[in-house]
Design a protein around this motif. Structure first.
Motif, mmCIF file in Angstrom:
data_model
loop_
_atom_site.group_PDB
_atom_site.id
_atom_site.type_symbol
_atom_site.label_atom_id
_atom_site.label_comp_id
_atom_site.label_asym_id
_atom_site.label_seq_id
_atom_site.Cartn_x
_atom_site.Cartn_y
_atom_site.Cartn_z
ATOM 1 N N VAL A 1 -13.443 -5.451 -0.526
ATOM 2 C CA VAL A 1 -12.010 -5.743 -0.601
ATOM 3 C C VAL A 1 -11.745 -7.230 -0.412
ATOM 4 C CG1 VAL A 1 -9.780 -5.285 0.478
ATOM 5 C CG2 VAL A 1 -11.416 -3.423 0.158
ATOM 6 N N SER A 2 -12.561 -7.886 0.409
ATOM 7 C CA SER A 2 -12.327 -9.312 0.678
ATOM 8 C C SER A 2 -12.442 -10.163 -0.578
ATOM 9 C CB SER A 2 -13.320 -9.815 1.735
ATOM 10 O OG SER A 2 -14.645 -9.699 1.273
ATOM 11 N N LEU A 3 -13.212 -9.697 -1.580
ATOM 12 C CA LEU A 3 -13.342 -10.470 -2.813
ATOM 13 C C LEU A 3 -12.055 -10.496 -3.630
ATOM 14 C CD1 LEU A 3 -16.911 -9.542 -4.126
ATOM 15 C CD2 LEU A 3 -16.156 -11.649 -3.029
ATOM 16 N N LEU A 4 -11.135 -9.567 -3.356
ATOM 17 C CA LEU A 4 -9.857 -9.594 -4.060
ATOM 18 C C LEU A 4 -9.069 -10.866 -3.756
ATOM 19 C CD1 LEU A 4 -8.594 -5.909 -3.733
ATOM 20 C CD2 LEU A 4 -9.229 -7.100 -5.829
ATOM 21 N N ALA A 5 -9.400 -11.509 -2.642
ATOM 22 C CA ALA A 5 -8.710 -12.759 -2.306
ATOM 23 C C ALA A 5 -8.937 -13.816 -3.380
ATOM 24 C CB ALA A 5 -9.193 -13.272 -0.949
ATOM 25 N N ILE A 6 -10.087 -13.783 -4.036
ATOM 26 C CA ILE A 6 -10.401 -14.811 -5.032
ATOM 27 C C ILE A 6 -9.449 -14.752 -6.223
ATOM 28 C CG2 ILE A 6 -12.156 -15.622 -6.653
ATOM 29 C CD1 ILE A 6 -14.254 -14.896 -4.568
ATOM 30 N N PRO A 7 -9.325 -13.614 -6.941
ATOM 31 C CA PRO A 7 -8.365 -13.597 -8.059
ATOM 32 C C PRO A 7 -6.932 -13.802 -7.609
ATOM 33 C CG PRO A 7 -9.262 -11.400 -7.666
ATOM 34 C CD PRO A 7 -10.091 -12.350 -6.878
ATOM 35 N N PHE A 8 -6.589 -13.332 -6.404
ATOM 36 C CA PHE A 8 -5.218 -13.533 -5.922
ATOM 37 C C PHE A 8 -4.906 -15.013 -5.744
ATOM 38 C CE2 PHE A 8 -5.023 -9.031 -3.992
ATOM 39 C CZ PHE A 8 -4.286 -8.571 -5.068
ATOM 40 N N PHE A 9 -5.793 -15.743 -5.070
ATOM 41 C CA PHE A 9 -5.523 -17.159 -4.826
ATOM 42 C C PHE A 9 -5.634 -17.979 -6.110
ATOM 43 C CE2 PHE A 9 -6.470 -16.305 -0.232
ATOM 44 C CZ PHE A 9 -5.239 -16.713 0.239
ATOM 45 N N ILE A 10 -6.535 -17.601 -7.006
ATOM 46 C CA ILE A 10 -6.594 -18.283 -8.305
ATOM 47 C C ILE A 10 -5.279 -18.093 -9.051
ATOM 48 C CG2 ILE A 10 -7.666 -18.201 -10.584
ATOM 49 C CD1 ILE A 10 -10.332 -17.707 -9.211
ATOM 50 N N THR B 1 -4.429 -9.576 6.140
ATOM 51 C CA THR B 1 -5.796 -10.072 6.020
ATOM 52 C C THR B 1 -5.844 -11.201 4.993
ATOM 53 O OG1 THR B 1 -6.345 -8.544 4.236
ATOM 54 C CG2 THR B 1 -6.639 -7.737 6.488
ATOM 55 N N PRO B 2 -6.989 -11.933 4.886
ATOM 56 C CA PRO B 2 -7.082 -12.954 3.831
ATOM 57 C C PRO B 2 -6.826 -12.406 2.436
ATOM 58 C CG PRO B 2 -8.838 -13.268 5.422
ATOM 59 C CD PRO B 2 -8.132 -12.000 5.817
ATOM 60 N N THR B 3 -7.269 -11.178 2.172
ATOM 61 C CA THR B 3 -7.013 -10.580 0.856
ATOM 62 C C THR B 3 -5.524 -10.341 0.649
ATOM 63 O OG1 THR B 3 -9.171 -9.501 0.890
ATOM 64 C CG2 THR B 3 -7.526 -8.619 -0.631
ATOM 65 N N ALA C 1 -2.416 -11.894 -2.050
ATOM 66 C CA ALA C 1 -1.353 -11.186 -2.770
ATOM 67 C C ALA C 1 0.017 -11.763 -2.407
ATOM 68 C CB ALA C 1 -1.411 -9.696 -2.436
ATOM 69 N N MET C 2 0.217 -12.085 -1.132
ATOM 70 C CA MET C 2 1.476 -12.698 -0.710
ATOM 71 C C MET C 2 1.672 -14.061 -1.368
ATOM 72 S SD MET C 2 3.150 -10.668 1.222
ATOM 73 C CE MET C 2 4.347 -11.875 1.793
ATOM 74 N N ALA C 3 0.569 -14.810 -1.547
ATOM 75 C CA ALA C 3 0.668 -16.120 -2.191
ATOM 76 C C ALA C 3 1.121 -15.977 -3.637
ATOM 77 C CB ALA C 3 -0.676 -16.839 -2.120
ATOM 78 N N VAL C 4 0.615 -14.946 -4.338
ATOM 79 C CA VAL C 4 1.053 -14.700 -5.716
ATOM 80 C C VAL C 4 2.537 -14.380 -5.754
ATOM 81 C CG1 VAL C 4 0.799 -13.187 -7.722
ATOM 82 C CG2 VAL C 4 -1.224 -13.936 -6.464
ATOM 83 N N ALA C 5 2.974 -13.502 -4.838
ATOM 84 C CA ALA C 5 4.396 -13.137 -4.793
ATOM 85 C C ALA C 5 5.263 -14.359 -4.493
ATOM 86 C CB ALA C 5 4.614 -12.052 -3.738
ATOM 87 N N TYR C 6 4.806 -15.195 -3.563
ATOM 88 C CA TYR C 6 5.556 -16.405 -3.201
ATOM 89 C C TYR C 6 5.663 -17.342 -4.406
ATOM 90 C CZ TYR C 6 6.904 -20.555 -0.509
ATOM 91 O OH TYR C 6 7.557 -21.658 -0.026
ATOM 92 N N ALA C 7 4.542 -17.518 -5.132
ATOM 93 C CA ALA C 7 4.557 -18.398 -6.298
ATOM 94 C C ALA C 7 5.531 -17.899 -7.356
ATOM 95 C CB ALA C 7 3.149 -18.506 -6.883
ATOM 96 N N LEU C 8 5.549 -16.590 -7.580
ATOM 97 C CA LEU C 8 6.475 -16.028 -8.566
ATOM 98 C C LEU C 8 7.923 -16.218 -8.136
ATOM 99 C CD1 LEU C 8 4.808 -12.689 -9.724
ATOM 100 C CD2 LEU C 8 5.471 -14.623 -11.162
ATOM 101 N N ILE C 9 8.209 -15.965 -6.866
ATOM 102 C CA ILE C 9 9.586 -16.093 -6.374
ATOM 103 C C ILE C 9 10.063 -17.533 -6.508
ATOM 104 C CG2 ILE C 9 11.025 -15.995 -4.298
ATOM 105 C CD1 ILE C 9 9.310 -13.562 -3.434
ATOM 106 N N VAL C 10 9.208 -18.475 -6.109
ATOM 107 C CA VAL C 10 9.594 -19.889 -6.201
ATOM 108 C C VAL C 10 9.777 -20.309 -7.658
ATOM 109 C CG1 VAL C 10 8.780 -22.248 -5.815
ATOM 110 C CG2 VAL C 10 8.523 -20.544 -4.016
ATOM 111 N N GLY C 11 8.833 -19.890 -8.522
ATOM 112 C CA GLY C 11 8.906 -20.304 -9.920
ATOM 113 C C GLY C 11 10.076 -19.711 -10.669
ATOM 114 N N ILE C 12 10.436 -18.448 -10.355
ATOM 115 C CA ILE C 12 11.497 -17.759 -11.110
ATOM 116 C C ILE C 12 12.878 -18.013 -10.513
ATOM 117 C CG2 ILE C 12 12.375 -15.495 -11.804
ATOM 118 C CD1 ILE C 12 9.468 -14.535 -11.933
#
Length: 428
Positions: free
Chosen positions: A54-63, A238-240, A244-255
């Motif tokens: 599960v921890s590897l999911l952090a990689i695509p999320f942060f990318i 968790t880091p993973t 996911a929260m970082a992706v949501a934050y990026a979308l909210i800020v961008g939109i």
């Protein structure tokens, strides 16, 4: 015999410039075909098992979060903030380049992505203001190395996964070295710009309204690293989940905040994220199979015993490890060094009582320096290909930065408190 042929094949493919993922896969496949007393189906199982975390999911999320940030206009706003902060120094735009890399370290997570973005965004502007292209390229490539240690750097996540080290502690351990590297690099840039007469300081005053608008727009983006590290520390996610929260934050800020993300941008950013994520995860997948056959052949244990018996102290081991990693970094891609060698050296470091988090930062710092070191530095070639700089010109300009990075590496290596201060304060 089989393991010798597999390792020779791996080295040959590295020297021929074969992509790391294919080199690892073909050498592992050759080991199974030539002489391993194991069914080939086990190789497929190990390749699949390498991604069962599960921890590897952090990689695509942060990318994905970093790519979304680039498409939302946040990069431009961070550049405006960086320029505002450095306008009264010699070489203001060059210093903004370093500062932008520091800001983006908490957003992009990849020094290659950071170098490519800044090479396209900043080098043309620096050329217009009188900076030579070679110097602009070197500042861009060298400052991108800050991204390797600033959380949530992808290298920190991969190292933590491969060596079973706390990713949260690695995130915090990289903050002080990253900020210190940014500070000394800005000092070197200011010194070189003063001596060469590049872009004198600006003395005109900035209006209060401009300060407020630029700072407010930049701080919205800079809130992301605080959200990530703070959320991990207080146990909200968790880091993973932080990815996911970082992706949501990026979308909210961008939109909704900057209003620059459109459906077409989201689709393009998602495609870029997918391609980048597959590249990294495929490397981890095949590295898992490669590591398995090394373990079967007792190679990590043998290397550990040889180094532990041959080294008289932790200082001698750290000097040897730094020298080995710096030399290999001249020829091997950074991910190859990280994934193949860290499981071999980390157990030896533990035997000498070296903190695993501290050694992780040392290892990642070494791998980062290799990316701007000839003959095969990936960041060097990425930057030169975008800016059109010839490699010999790049090498001449990069020497002062390379010396600075070696001094910083020795400082981080032999002053553990630089890396362990924040993890000790936060986690105890």
């Amino acid at each position: 015999m089989a393991v010798t042929l597999a390792l020779c094949l791996l080295l040959l493919m590295f020297l021929l410039g074969t992509p790391i993922a294919f080199a690892l896969f073909l050498s592992t496949f050759a080991y199974f075909v030539i002489g391993a007393d194991q069914p080939i189906a086990l190789l497929i199982q190990r390749l699949a098992g390498g991604l069962e975390s599960v921890s590897l999911l952090a990689i695509p999320f942060f990318i994905m979060a970093g790519v979304f940030m680039n498409h939302s206009g946040i990069t431009v706003r961070l550049l405006n903030l960086a320029e505002l902060c450095t306008r009264r120094f010699h070489g203001g735009l060059a210093q903004s380049n370093v500062l932008l890399s520091t800001f983006m370290g908490g957003l992009s997570g990849s020094n290659i992505a950071d170098a490519a973005m800044n090479a396209k965004l900043l080098v043309p502007q620096m050329n217009e203001r009188g900076y030579p292209t070679a110097f602009s390229s070197v500042v861009t490539a060298s400052s991108s190395l800050i991204t390797a240690t600033i959380p949530p750097g992808i290298a920190l996540i991969v190292y933590g996964y491969v060596n079973n080290v706390s990713i949260g502690r690695l995130f915090l351990a990289g903050v002080v070295p990253g900020l210190l590297m940014a500070a000394v690099m800005m000092g070197l840039v200011a010194f070189m710009c003063r001596r060469r007469g590049y872009q004198p300081p600006r003395r005109d005053r900035v209006s209060r309204s401009e300060w407020i608008s630029v700072t407010r727009a930049g701080l919205i983006a800079l809130a992301l690293p605080v959200l990530v590290i703070g959320g991990i520390r207080i146990g909200v996610f968790t880091p993973t989940e932080a990815g996911a929260m970082a992706v949501a934050y990026a979308l909210i800020v961008g939109i909704f905040v900057y209003r620059e993300m459109r459906p077409a941008n989201v689709a393009l950013a998602t495609r870029e994220s997918l391609l980048s994520s597959v590249n990294v995860l495929f490397i981890i997948c095949v590295a898992s199979g490669f590591a398995r056959f090394l373990t079967w052949e007792q190679i990590p244990q043998t290397i550990t015993q040889l180094l532990a018996s041959g080294m008289g102290s932790a200082v001698a081991f750290l000097l040897l490890a730094n020298g080995l990693l710096l030399v290999l970094g001249m020829f091997l891609e950074g991910n190859a060094v990280l994934i193949v060698l860290s499981p071999l050296l980390a157990p030896v470091a533990a035997q000498f009582g070296i903190d695993p988090v501290h050694f992780g930062i040392i290892f990642i710092f070494n791998a980062a320096i290799g990316t701007i070191t000839p003959p095969l530095g990936t960041v060097m070639f990425t930057t030169c290909s975008i800016t059109g700089t010839r490699v010999p010109e790049f090498i001449r300009e990069v020497l002062p930065f390379w010396v600075l990075l070696i001094v910083m590496l020795l400082l981080v290596t032999f002053v553990p408190g630089i890396s362990l201060l924040l993890p000790g304060l936060v986690f105890g």
